[in-house]
Design a protein around this motif. Sequence first.
Motif, PDB file in Angstrom:
ATOM      1  N   ALA A  54      39.035  42.860  30.505  1.00  0.00           N
ATOM      2  CA  ALA A  54      39.575  42.212  31.890  1.00  0.00           C
ATOM      3  C   ALA A  54      38.591  41.040  32.167  1.00  0.00           C
ATOM      4  O   ALA A  54      38.598  40.048  32.681  1.00  0.00           O
ATOM      5  N   ALA A  55      37.268  41.503  32.407  1.00  0.00           N
ATOM      6  CA  ALA A  55      36.280  40.674  32.717  1.00  0.00           C
ATOM      7  C   ALA A  55      36.396  39.298  31.651  1.00  0.00           C
ATOM      8  O   ALA A  55      36.022  38.052  32.248  1.00  0.00           O
ATOM      9  N   ARG A  56      36.045  39.623  30.453  1.00  0.00           N
ATOM     10  CA  ARG A  56      36.180  38.566  29.557  1.00  0.00           C
ATOM     11  C   ARG A  56      37.392  37.483  29.635  1.00  0.00           C
ATOM     12  O   ARG A  56      37.164  36.310  29.702  1.00  0.00           O
ATOM     13  N   PHE A  57      38.607  38.016  29.908  1.00  0.00           N
ATOM     14  CA  PHE A  57      39.695  37.469  30.048  1.00  0.00           C
ATOM     15  C   PHE A  57      39.792  36.550  31.341  1.00  0.00           C
ATOM     16  O   PHE A  57      40.079  35.320  31.365  1.00  0.00           O
ATOM     17  N   LEU A  58      38.974  36.964  32.386  1.00  0.00           N
ATOM     18  CA  LEU A  58      38.940  36.230  33.577  1.00  0.00           C
ATOM     19  C   LEU A  58      38.022  35.012  33.545  1.00  0.00           C
ATOM     20  O   LEU A  58      38.253  33.944  33.918  1.00  0.00           O
ATOM     21  N   ALA A  59      37.015  34.964  32.705  1.00  0.00           N
ATOM     22  CA  ALA A  59      35.954  34.130  32.290  1.00  0.00           C
ATOM     23  C   ALA A  59      36.719  33.118  31.569  1.00  0.00           C
ATOM     24  O   ALA A  59      36.332  31.853  31.693  1.00  0.00           O
ATOM     25  N   GLU A  60      37.437  33.472  30.543  1.00  0.00           N
ATOM     26  CA  GLU A  60      38.069  32.555  29.612  1.00  0.00           C
ATOM     27  C   GLU A  60      39.269  31.616  29.895  1.00  0.00           C
ATOM     28  O   GLU A  60      39.558  30.612  29.768  1.00  0.00           O
ATOM     29  N   GLN A  61      39.919  32.332  31.154  1.00  0.00           N
ATOM     30  CA  GLN A  61      41.468  31.845  31.522  1.00  0.00           C
ATOM     31  C   GLN A  61      41.106  30.519  32.173  1.00  0.00           C
ATOM     32  O   GLN A  61      42.036  29.606  31.784  1.00  0.00           O
ATOM     33  N   ALA A  62      40.131  30.177  32.888  1.00  0.00           N
ATOM     34  CA  ALA A  62      39.989  28.907  33.502  1.00  0.00           C
ATOM     35  C   ALA A  62      39.969  27.547  32.553  1.00  0.00           C
ATOM     36  O   ALA A  62      40.791  26.666  32.372  1.00  0.00           O
ATOM     37  N   GLU A  63      39.399  28.010  31.284  1.00  0.00           N
ATOM     38  CA  GLU A  63      39.207  26.883  30.131  1.00  0.00           C
ATOM     39  C   GLU A  63      40.627  26.793  29.594  1.00  0.00           C
ATOM     40  O   GLU A  63      41.144  25.837  29.173  1.00  0.00           O
ATOM     41  N   ARG A  64      41.335  28.062  29.311  1.00  0.00           N
ATOM     42  CA  ARG A  64      42.634  27.757  28.773  1.00  0.00           C
ATOM     43  C   ARG A  64      43.527  27.339  29.644  1.00  0.00           C
ATOM     44  O   ARG A  64      44.475  26.350  29.126  1.00  0.00           O
ATOM     45  N   GLN A 104      47.828  29.384  38.223  1.00  0.00           N
ATOM     46  CA  GLN A 104      47.262  28.686  39.500  1.00  0.00           C
ATOM     47  C   GLN A 104      46.093  29.351  39.670  1.00  0.00           C
ATOM     48  O   GLN A 104      45.011  28.786  40.015  1.00  0.00           O
ATOM     49  N   SER A 105      46.057  30.744  39.402  1.00  0.00           N
ATOM     50  CA  SER A 105      44.833  31.541  39.585  1.00  0.00           C
ATOM     51  C   SER A 105      44.879  32.715  38.899  1.00  0.00           C
ATOM     52  O   SER A 105      46.148  33.242  38.725  1.00  0.00           O
ATOM     53  N   HIS A 109      45.684  40.036  37.315  1.00  0.00           N
ATOM     54  CA  HIS A 109      47.114  39.436  38.107  1.00  0.00           C
ATOM     55  C   HIS A 109      46.893  37.800  37.595  1.00  0.00           C
ATOM     56  O   HIS A 109      45.819  37.278  37.909  1.00  0.00           O
ATOM     57  N   VAL A 110      47.890  37.262  37.111  1.00  0.00           N
ATOM     58  CA  VAL A 110      47.875  35.868  37.027  1.00  0.00           C
ATOM     59  C   VAL A 110      49.039  35.166  38.076  1.00  0.00           C
ATOM     60  O   VAL A 110      50.248  35.712  37.957  1.00  0.00           O
TER      61      VAL A 110
END
Length: 448
Positions: A421-431, A383-384, A402-403
């Motif tokens: 962590a910053a890279r994951f944050l940016a990529e998670q929306a597309e995933r 969700q976020s 945090h997911v």
Amino acid sequence: MTTPGGTGGEDGGISEGPPVVERRLHPVTPFRRAWAPLAVLAGWAVHDPGGAREQLTRLTGTLLLLGAAVVVAVAGLYGFLSWWYTHFSVTGTELRIRTGLLFRRTAHIRLERVQAVDVSRPLLARVVGVAKLRIDVVGADDKDELAFLGEREARALRAELLARAAGFAPEAAAGVGEAPARVLLRVPARALLWSLALTGATWASLGAALAVPTVLWLVTHNVWTVLATALPLLGAAGARSAGRFVTEFDWTVSESPDGLRIDRGLLDRAHETVPPGRVQTVRIVEPLLWRRPDRVRVELDVAGSAGSVLVPVAPRAVAESLVARVLPGVTVPRDPAPAPRRARWCLPLWWRGHRLAVTGAVFAARSGLLRRRLSLVPHAKVQSVRLTQGPWERRWGLADVHVDTGADKTVTARLRGAEEAARFLAEQAERSRTGRRDAPPDRWMTAG
């Protein structure tokens, strides 16, 4: 059998289908509900034992007998009236439950929002051949229930509700019957006993229940102090050992078109369904003493429900095969990446237990050094996502990821590198967007 009814007569009195047939619960239900007035008296006696004792000493034998007769009569009348004023019916679009003797309540349960229908049979209910039906609805915190129905009637109504939730027409749903099931796993009693014996929490609670009262007796020599401490500790120890054995006895997981079914219980038998598409998180728990024989426990977070257990104990390979059925297309990561070595300055020693893996289908975070917990969150259920940093973590270039899921739970990957962590944050929306697009529908069966 339930007669499917329309909602005719509600708008202008024009009937649009068969009339709605209201039904009552099983005739033994008043005996269950008659306990309410007795429970009030018992609660008063526990709350004020001195006053209760004083009142009893004032009464003669005759008055005690009369009082007992009045209490039994009032309890029986309350149980009967509660049963008499409780009805349920299945219409074209919903299940209605009308309850209440003094304060009326009508629950309108939309059939397309039903996500699980569970059948439970407490010990006394099994003796008289009745069962309790619990309905889990999307977006509702509490489950509505029908207690009690005849066992055959409960199973038939469960099958009809699931068929209607799956999209079957009202006239066809009543004849669908209970979907066939294939057993995937049955946990032997010996394996369950072994798992409890090798769980540290079991022995810790038993040790505390024996040691703490003993120390209190040596210090205070006060029986009431010892009892007030010993009873809760013994209750907790029993819940962690004998209680779990009784609850998880004969644990059976079966596969059917309406999801994975779980049957369990030594005294009270429960029949539950894991609703497909509603599982938000899967946790694979591995206590320290279970590692050598490679056994694990699998827990679930389901949207709109409290956490539940999929498997109390099983070989890792078997548990992972069940996880693949709950989360189609998800493979459990074998070797999550450890936290950077500099994380030892933020969390000495225990930093080694924090690991992270991100695959095309799932976010997997592991925590714990002695008792490992691997949490799997499909990208479609995210969700976020948040990134947090304390001052000491910023000093060492670390951050926590945090997911948040649809079950109001959060899975955290601690002590990751700040850049990672910053890279994951940016990529998670597309995933997450891709995962939701490719996710299968949340339906049980295919309507014919």
